[in-house]
Design an enzyme around this catalytic site. Structure first.
Site, mmCIF file in Angstrom:
data_model
loop_
_atom_site.group_PDB
_atom_site.id
_atom_site.type_symbol
_atom_site.label_atom_id
_atom_site.label_comp_id
_atom_site.label_asym_id
_atom_site.label_seq_id
_atom_site.Cartn_x
_atom_site.Cartn_y
_atom_site.Cartn_z
ATOM 1 N N ASP A 60 0.802 -1.227 0.000
ATOM 2 C CA ASP A 60 0.000 0.000 0.000
ATOM 3 C C ASP A 60 0.834 1.276 0.000
ATOM 4 O O ASP A 60 0.296 2.360 0.266
ATOM 5 C CB ASP A 60 -0.943 0.011 1.206
ATOM 6 C CG ASP A 60 -0.201 0.069 2.535
ATOM 7 O OD1 ASP A 60 1.023 -0.199 2.554
ATOM 8 O OD2 ASP A 60 -0.841 0.367 3.556
ATOM 9 N N GLU A 61 2.119 1.189 -0.329
ATOM 10 C CA GLU A 61 2.977 2.369 -0.231
ATOM 11 C C GLU A 61 4.070 2.334 -1.285
ATOM 12 O O GLU A 61 4.664 1.289 -1.545
ATOM 13 C CB GLU A 61 3.603 2.429 1.166
ATOM 14 C CG GLU A 61 4.479 3.630 1.419
ATOM 15 C CD GLU A 61 4.992 3.649 2.853
ATOM 16 O OE1 GLU A 61 4.252 4.094 3.740
ATOM 17 O OE2 GLU A 61 6.127 3.192 3.072
#
Length: 393
Positions: A115-116
């Protein structure tokens, strides 16, 4: 990405928007569709077990529920919160979608997990003319168009500051920050907000009267070196002043790939053998799928167990050749299992693939390996020794 797992679930269950929702349940917490078309959800107050929260919506976080918190503790804080099961396959799918949307605009991307990401905007024409605002808005819109999810973007001179800035205005935030903004935006923050200052270092800093990033910046470099060593002390001084020369790394080979699961209740090798066998085989099948999907084969297969006394045991075995075959992985992991005393009940089981090689660098088999079913009899691919029987039983 903003509350990524929870946000993906809200796409599936839009009626839960605005409510306290926690992700981290097992199959028992799956919502049930009612005859009238509505869903019956599982609430935290009804939970019993030792699970851990994976993530939560911002409404649940406002009640004190955070990731890595025990589910029973979360139930005490927010008994009316909705508990949903995790669905990592779906989260990975949305991860691929959001990253593809970003790369279509800014291809210089460092992948930092599901998610990053870090993005280098240096060579994007006109990106820095307004401090990055226009391209930041473009990135946020592209991610939303591709996924229906929001993200938060921090645009700064380096990775260290961007990591901090991306958290300042969540959710759905865009934060622009220059070196001149460090005294007003960064120094008032808690020291632990710097990625690299972990709990132990933060505790030691606090004991020395150093609480904020500004306190670290004001400390004499020699004092930091005296208490934290030459390398880490020097890094603390540089980081507190917003200095970071790490490049955006476009590609790095993974050292290992793993799958693991924490059980809803402690399981015993003999009494819960059928359940453990299915879980174990499923982990191996999923690990094999991960390897093939990512384009790798493994030569070392490892096993991880956590027992009811929280003791962790690992074993591994090196194969004569690389593989991404579920049967071979399952057989190797089973050999590792035979080297563990299984007298105690287990909390967690995991399988790891290491010593990786890219499939493109290996000779692919003429025919793909046959799929492995979790219902397939153990005798078909394991020695006759019962898989989860402890020695002497």
């Amino acid at each position: 990405m903003d509350a990524f797992y929870a946000s993906v679930e809200l796409l599936r269950y839009p009626d839960l928007r605005g409510q306290a929702v926690v992700i981290g349940g097992g199959r028992d917490s799956q919502p049930v569709l009612q005859p009238d078309g509505t869903r019956r959800y599982f609430h935290l107050r009804d939970y019993t077990g030792r699970g851990v929260i994976t993530t939560s919506t911002y409404e649940a976080r406002a009640l004190g529920v955070h990731s890595a918190m025990g589910t029973m503790k979360a139930a005490q804080l927010a008994p009316d919160a909705i508990l949903l099961p995790v669905d990592f396959d779906e989260y990975r799918r949305y991860s691929r979608l959001f990253k593809a949307a970003v790369r279509a605009i800014a291809p210089q991307v460092e992948d930092r997990g599901i998610d990053e990401i870090y993005i280098d905007l240096t060579d994007i024409p006109g990106a820095l003319e307004d401090g990055g605002r226009a391209v930041g808005e473009q990135l946020r819109q592209a991610v939303f168009d591709a996924t229906g999810l929001t993200c938060s973007v921090g645009i700064t001179p380096n990775k260290l500051l961007s990591k901090i800035a991306s958290e300042l205005d969540k959710p759905d935030g865009l934060t622009l920050l220059t070196a001149d903004d460090i005294p007003t935006r960064i120094w008032p923050l808690a020291a632990k907000k710097v990625n690299g200052i972990g709990p132990k270092a933060n505790e030691k800093l606090a004991a020395l009267g150093i609480v904020t990033i500004g306190d670290v910046a004001a400390a004499d470099p020699a004092f930091l070196v005296e208490h934290f060593g030459r390398s880490y002390g020097a890094w603390l001084h540089a980081a507190s002043h917003g200095r970071d020369d790490r490049p955006v790394v476009l590609f790095s080979e993974p050292k290992s790939i793993s799958r693991e699961t924490t059980f809803e209740r402690d399981l015993h090798a003999v009494r819960d053998r059928a359940v453990l066998t299915e879980i174990f085989t499923t982990l191996c099948v999923k690990l094999a799928g991960d390897l093939e999907r990512k384009g790798y084969a493994a030569k070392t297969i490892g096993l991880k167990l956590r027992f009811d006394d929280f003791r962790i045991v690992t074993r591994d075995i090196t194969l004569p050749a690389h593989t991404f075959d579920a049967r071979t992985i399952r057989r190797a992991a089973g050999e590792c299992l035979k080297r563990v005393d299984l007298g105690r009940r287990m909390r967690l089981l995991g399988v790891r693939a290491g010593n990786l090689a890219r499939l493109s660098d290996l000779l692919r088999p003429a025919t793909p390996p046959a799929p492995l079913s979790v219902q397939e009899p153990l005798a078909d691919f394991l020695s006759p020794m019962p898989l989860f029987d402890p020695p002497g039983d």
